[in-house]
Write an enzyme that holds these catalytic residues in place. Structure first.
Site, PDB file in Angstrom:
ATOM      1  N   ASP A 197       0.823  -1.221   0.000  1.00 25.19           N
ATOM      2  CA  ASP A 197       0.000   0.000   0.000  1.00 25.19           C
ATOM      3  C   ASP A 197       0.858   1.273   0.000  1.00 25.19           C
ATOM      4  OD1 ASP A 197      -2.129  -1.861   0.465  1.00 25.19           O
ATOM      5  OD2 ASP A 197      -1.842  -1.676   2.628  1.00 25.19           O
ATOM      6  N   GLU A 217     -11.565  -0.012  -2.767  1.00 22.13           N
ATOM      7  CA  GLU A 217     -10.677   0.556  -1.735  1.00 22.13           C
ATOM      8  C   GLU A 217      -9.548   1.308  -2.431  1.00 22.13           C
ATOM      9  OE1 GLU A 217      -9.341  -2.876   0.461  1.00 22.13           O
ATOM     10  OE2 GLU A 217      -8.171  -3.667  -1.178  1.00 22.13           O
TER      11      GLU A 217
HETATM   12  O1  FUB Z   1      -3.038  -3.589   3.598  1.00 23.43           O
HETATM   13  C1  FUB Z   1      -4.309  -3.845   4.141  1.00 23.43           C
HETATM   14  C2  FUB Z   1      -5.362  -3.538   3.146  1.00 23.43           C
HETATM   15  O2  FUB Z   1      -5.191  -4.325   1.976  1.00 23.43           O
HETATM   16  C3  FUB Z   1      -5.356  -2.132   2.636  1.00 23.43           C
HETATM   17  O3  FUB Z   1      -5.823  -1.177   3.526  1.00 23.43           O
HETATM   18  C4  FUB Z   1      -6.152  -2.326   1.423  1.00 23.43           C
HETATM   19  O4  FUB Z   1      -6.155  -1.238   0.534  1.00 23.43           O
HETATM   20  C5  FUB Z   1      -5.521  -3.563   0.835  1.00 23.43           C
HETATM   21  O5  FUB Z   1      -4.352  -3.275   0.130  1.00 23.43           O
END
Ligand code: FUB
Length: 340
Positions: free
Chosen positions: A32, A239
């Site tokens: 991320d 997301e």
């Molecule tokens: O890294 C944990 C979660 O997985 C992140 O917050 C999301 O965007 C996904 O990448």
């Protein structure tokens, strides 16, 4: 001959591409990546993956991260410096677990670090922490940002000096539990032909530690001007919100989750609406796809992750970067993470 020259050029180019599609960090798992350039140095604010032993589920419980490190680069291809522990869950009074995708920004001489975590009731909120250094350590606020919820904060500084936080994520990110404005411990999703659950935006207050307004929805539209629907899994928001501006256009990019793409939509205001345009990054190895976009040394880059280092374990990821191109018509060239 020109054929020989072409070969030399191709080999130089593919060396460059290969070099930057290697993991940027090898001594720990990272994911991320949120990238920002401050005073000519590139800083990356990633998640810090590790093996917690928690079994995999659809809510992402196996992503049980506990802390953050910040990384920096003086130049592309140069050394990547690990600046050590920047923030640990034990130092955040309200946070219990799952330190997920963070972001950071600078205002004046202060650096602000934003991170999601679950509280002791298992509800995701977004916290803020401050430092006088871009690499921390960051001093957390005692409470999450009032009015925040869900996860994946991205704080964009507009060219007029205003800052906006984009946030949210469905499924394990809990956005579907906030549709009434209050948290309900039940996953409520729209029908496939109804508008999808949209990401959220709030303008930041002057103090950068609170919202200046109630969060509102960021509308993502198709080419006909209709909201992208919940059943449109190739294009609906899942997301990983990110915003950058190019030639006065706002580019809102995000992950489609279960279809594993990074896609983008464009608009004329930080609030949107944004009209879907296309794919920035094809699926990577691993379930999640999460990115950021920054200009460094006159070139635009996509920062992303895959699971090369762990041999494909979805919760043990490694950050990477690749050159990204805006075409003359404003579209972004799709990046194949594994070119031949
Ligand atoms: O890294 C944990 C979660 O997985 C992140 O917050 C999301 O965007 C996904 O990448």
């Amino acid at each position: 001959s020109s054929a020989e020259q072409d070969t030399v050029l191709t080999s130089v180019m593919s060396d460059t591409l290969n070099a930057i599609s290697e993991p940027l960090v090898n001594h720990m798992y990272t994911a991320d990546p949120s990238a920002h350039v401050f005073d000519g140095t590139l800083y990356i604010y990633p998640s810090h993956d590790y093996e917690s032993g928690i079994p995999q589920d659809d809510l992402g419980s196996h992503f049980d991260m506990q802390d953050y490190h910040v990384f920096s680069m003086e130049t592309v291809g140069g050394e990547v410096t690990d600046h050590g522990l920047a923030l640990h869950v034990d130092d955040v009074p309200w946070a219990d677990r799952q330190m997920w995708a963070p972001d950071a920004n600078r205002k004046g001489d202060t650096y602000y670090f934003y991170f999601p975590a679950k509280d002791e009731n298992g509800v995701f909120y977004i916290g803020a922490a401050t430092s006088d250094s871009p690499t921390g350590p960051f001093d957390p606020q005692p409470e999450p940002i009032e009015g925040s919820y869900s996860m994946d904060p991205a704080v964009y500084k507009d060219t007029d000096g205003e800052y906006y936080m984009y946030f949210g994520g469905i499924w394990g990110g809990q956005l579907q539990r906030w549709e009434t404005g209050e948290y309900v411990e039940e996953d409520v999703y729209p029908a496939d032909d109804e508008p999808a659950i949209m990401p959220r935006i709030a303008r930041m207050s002057d103090d950068m530690l609170s919202f200046a307004e109630e969060p509102r929805e960021v509308m993502l539209l198709d080419q006909n001007g209709d909201p992208i629907t919940a059943g449109d899994n190739d294009r609906r928001f899942f997301e990983a919100a990110w915003v950058h501006k190019y030639n006065d256009t706002y580019y809102f990019s995000y992950s489609t989750g279960d279809t594993h793409k990074i896609v983008y939509a464009t608009g004329d205001s930080p609030y949107g609406p944004f009209t879907y345009q296309g794919v920035i990054l094809e699926p990577v190895i691993g379930w999640t796809n999460h990115h950021s976009i920054a200009e460094f040394e006159g070139q635009w880059y996509l920062f992303y992750h895959d699971t090369e280092l762990s041999g494909g374990q979805t919760h043990l990821r490694n950050i990477k970067m690749a050159e990204m191109t805006h075409n003359p018509d404003g579209s972004i060239e799709t990046i194949d993470p594994y070119p031949d």
